[in-house]
Design a protein around this motif. Sequence first.
Motif, short mmCIF file in Angstrom:
data_model
loop_
_atom_site.label_atom_id
_atom_site.label_comp_id
_atom_site.label_asym_id
_atom_site.label_seq_id
_atom_site.Cartn_x
_atom_site.Cartn_y
_atom_site.Cartn_z
N TYR A 312 49.28 45.94 45.15
CA TYR A 312 49.08 46.62 43.87
C TYR A 312 50.40 47.21 43.36
O TYR A 312 50.74 47.07 42.18
N ASN A 313 51.14 47.86 44.25
CA ASN A 313 52.41 48.44 43.86
C ASN A 313 53.38 47.39 43.31
O ASN A 313 54.04 47.59 42.29
N ALA A 314 53.43 46.23 44.01
CA ALA A 314 54.36 45.18 43.60
C ALA A 314 53.97 44.58 42.26
O ALA A 314 54.84 44.23 41.45
N ILE A 315 52.67 44.46 42.00
CA ILE A 315 52.20 43.85 40.75
C ILE A 315 52.32 44.83 39.58
O ILE A 315 52.74 44.46 38.47
N ALA A 339 52.97 38.55 45.16
CA ALA A 339 52.94 39.39 43.96
C ALA A 339 53.61 38.68 42.79
O ALA A 339 53.10 38.68 41.66
N LYS A 340 54.77 38.05 43.06
CA LYS A 340 55.46 37.33 41.99
C LYS A 340 54.62 36.14 41.51
O LYS A 340 54.53 35.87 40.31
N GLU A 341 54.02 35.42 42.45
CA GLU A 341 53.20 34.25 42.09
C GLU A 341 52.02 34.68 41.21
O GLU A 341 51.71 34.01 40.22
N LEU A 342 51.37 35.78 41.56
CA LEU A 342 50.21 36.25 40.81
C LEU A 342 50.60 36.66 39.39
O LEU A 342 49.90 36.35 38.42
N VAL A 343 51.69 37.37 39.27
CA VAL A 343 52.14 37.83 37.95
C VAL A 343 52.48 36.63 37.06
O VAL A 343 52.15 36.60 35.88
N GLN A 344 53.13 35.64 37.63
CA GLN A 344 53.47 34.44 36.87
C GLN A 344 52.23 33.67 36.42
O GLN A 344 52.25 32.99 35.40
#
Length: 1013
Positions: A312-315, A339-344
């Motif tokens: 959660y913190n990273a996203i 986290a990066k993959e999810l945001v993208q």
Amino acid sequence: MNSNKKYWKGVEELNRTPEFVEKNKNEFAEPIPIEDVLSGDGLSGKTPRRDFLKAVGFGVGAVTLAACQRVPVHKSIPYLIKPEEVTPGVANYYVSTYEGSAIMVKTREGRPIKVEGNPNDLLGGGGLSAQAQASVLELYDVNRTKGAMKDGSGISWSSVDDHVILELAKTLDAGTGIRIVSSTISSPSTLSVIADFIAAYPNAKHVTYDAVSYTGIIQANQNSFGKAVVPHYNFDKADVIVSFGADFLGTWISGEEFTRQYVSKRAAKALEEKKMSRHIQFETGMSLTGTNADVRIALKPSEEGVALVNLYNAISGTTLPGSKPLSNKAASNAIAVVAKELVQAKGRALVVAGSNDVATQTLVNAINSILGSYGTTIDLDNNSRQYAGNDAEMENFVSEVKAGKVGAVMFLNANPVYDYYKGAELAKALEKVALRVSFADTKDETTSVCNVVAPNHHYLESWGDDSAIEGYYTVKQPTINPVYETRQAEQSLLLWSANAINNYYTYVRNVWDTRILPLAGLSGQAGWETVLQTGFIKAAPKAAGAYTFALDLNGVAQKVLAQSAQVAAGSGAFELQVYQNSAIRDGKHANNPWLQELPDPVSKVTWDNFIAMSQNDMKAMGLVEGDVVTIEANGYSIALPALLQPGQAVGTVSVAVGYGRTSGGIIIENGIGKNAYPFYSLRNGTFQTTSVAKLSATGDNIQLAQTQTHHSYEGRNIIRETSLAEFVKNPAHAVGKHEGHKDYGLWDEHERPNYDWVMAIDLNACTGCGACVVACSAENNVPIVGRDEVRRRREMHWIRIDRYYTFNEKGEGVTEETEIAHLDDISNVSVVHQPMLCQHCDHAPCETVCPVLATVHSSEGLNHMAYNRCVGTRYCANNCPFKVRRFNWFNYWNDSRFDNYLNNPHTQLVLNPDVTTRSRGVMEKCSMCIQRIQAGKLKAKIEKRPVRDGEIKMACEQTCSAGAIIFGNRNDPNSAVSKALKSERTYYVLEEFNVEAGIGYQAKVRNTFELEA
């Protein structure tokens, strides 16, 4: 393809243990003793006198008469006057529903023998689970209650009605409560009946209790969005999937539906476009879903909450109070990448968790809200109705019973004396309740403490409906009249509440006429008959809303971290995870031998549960596989054999629920495993499946009935696997094809002027669930052999799912030089599942060595068996490199030593009359469902046309929700199987042997990414 990558079925094969080497020296586990051949018996020296035809004759007579009367007649009666709808030798099909999935039921001469998925079903799309396939066997279970009972003695239904109505009146006068305790009910008609009952008895209440609870998700959605529902998840809309312990391809919510969705983004069509979704799994024990993940990270239960907070913190770019770094370095690195993959992939991402903790699920909701998942990959408006259990209501009910506030209780499809974590306390407290009614059709643990038994129909004898998903309604109709003197539970409730409509069929019709048919623009008798032909109606879906999360997460994060800290084990202890396996699930169907003998997809264990441990932990305790270990947690202890499970998180142990039943049938009463439900605990208002446990060795050792290394390829490489990145660059990399290689054959080629029946199996679609194994057994009369025979390596399944482990190192395999370093740590492994059945080779090694021509090749490309020619030399099995032939050691269907499994006249009614039931002493194997091929060809001949592509489906193919198996005619270039075999990923197992196999496999592709060391 990485030629250095090594695959192995079990640790004994990896380490080449002396026992493994000894067992695999010979082609067969043991020879046929000559004295057994002379005596005609493998154990006692006596020839069994039971005649198979006599048993089947009795059965057909009994169940055929069930079509016109309620009590089976114990003698054979011919068709002097044939029922109009029954033509001997011709199957009838009826639509019905199983747990919300639309199904079709095949009947022969008035008896149901096979369940198939409805091709238009919203959930499985024609696929069915192993449980659905096995459900038809339970119709013929001799352990079913034969009629109504009171205080242990049989009585008439009218006497039951009089007694129950009198006791309910007393309860109403006394002001004590009436409680109906059931598992989740998603049938509109049944819920309406219960509502009417409560209206008649205002002191009544419906308590919904699920042995495996999803209250955490429901309550989290209530807190987050004001909607107390289980969402409808759309894995087919997700490009990135992250799961924290949710076995969504197996036992979590709707496994068959999610499998169909998941595979649509990862198999044939997706890979033709050189793209696929990415799936990352964080979990404690190796699950079915974990074996299919692109990247799998072993995670302790105590680390899950910390990992979610860090994600959660990273996203979000914020830091929740109490956040701390993960001590698990692999998990920490994975969280940063994920986290990066999810945001993208915002709007095309999905995060799920298997926890039943409300705070944990609330945090997951917050993550999905940031990712824009609501309205796309998560639908709260067309929600799932498959689980609605309320843990708080169940706790309140138990408290009421203990306090003497309940005067009557009825149990409908619920067995809390077994699967409630304090079942023994509940059983004792129920003694205070004057009227205890069980609707169970077998004498399960809860029925054993009830004073009235009003046995319900089997679902194949019932009218009804279901609605597993909002707006999707399936109908249930009887496929046979009741075999025993049972009565539908809804009918009993109607009579006991003096309902104005006292016939349940009429009640169901009224519900559909007034509430459901209009949703599809249907009405009246014509509309009803339409539904009885199609099996379901689907209302227009609601618009899926994009919900915004607005809760303060500070308190939520503190609860999540506190929950994690509670299950952190100190020195000398282990973190315990209790789970469902894919075969036995919650234990309701534990008396079904088809499910007991289905190898677990991961461990390959049958007929037992066990303690799954990591290799490091077993070494530290000085244990070897099979050593019996006492496990103690929450004031409860059991002793189970230990199993070394690659991928198990170090410092953790996992135990499956669903075993240890003590009542409900011959099989489970003989002792199958131990009950793990008392390891549950109530924390934060919900039932939790994790805790701290202590282990101690007992000094005993038990041989598990495990099939994983029963068939060896002597180290030959039969798996083809690559990464998506490599596949996009060079598709041939997946299969390692060598251009210019020419094969030379010793045999003349076979001519196939009309049909060339072949099969394609996509390893990217196969999840390893095992539904095909049960479907094959049901279709082809494959016998059950039991735990002792499996230990002797005598299982009879015609199709098996081989499970292979391989080491991971930055997403790739390891070389021979670095392999040794991994032998002491097998937690970081990936898995490939491979269905293996007779390959129907054109140059079949079995055919050349059979001295009696029992196995021969057909002009349509199939390898046939003439059972009555076979004398059991087993030369063919010796010569088969795929080890797919089975020797029938005994007359398993008709031998007195196997009474505990299938040897009784009623159970034999499930036999398919189109398939020969094999006697002892012959070889048997996959026939490619030749009876289905012949039926399809005959139909086409009658209609004066060729067989259409897809018209003939194999039993394994038809039940596969993933569509991993395709059968058809290779002579038709436009057939689905021809197109599949032309795939860039196609290869043939042991192609170097030049056996010209008729089954082509599509190589496994994983969408991996590398993690920093």
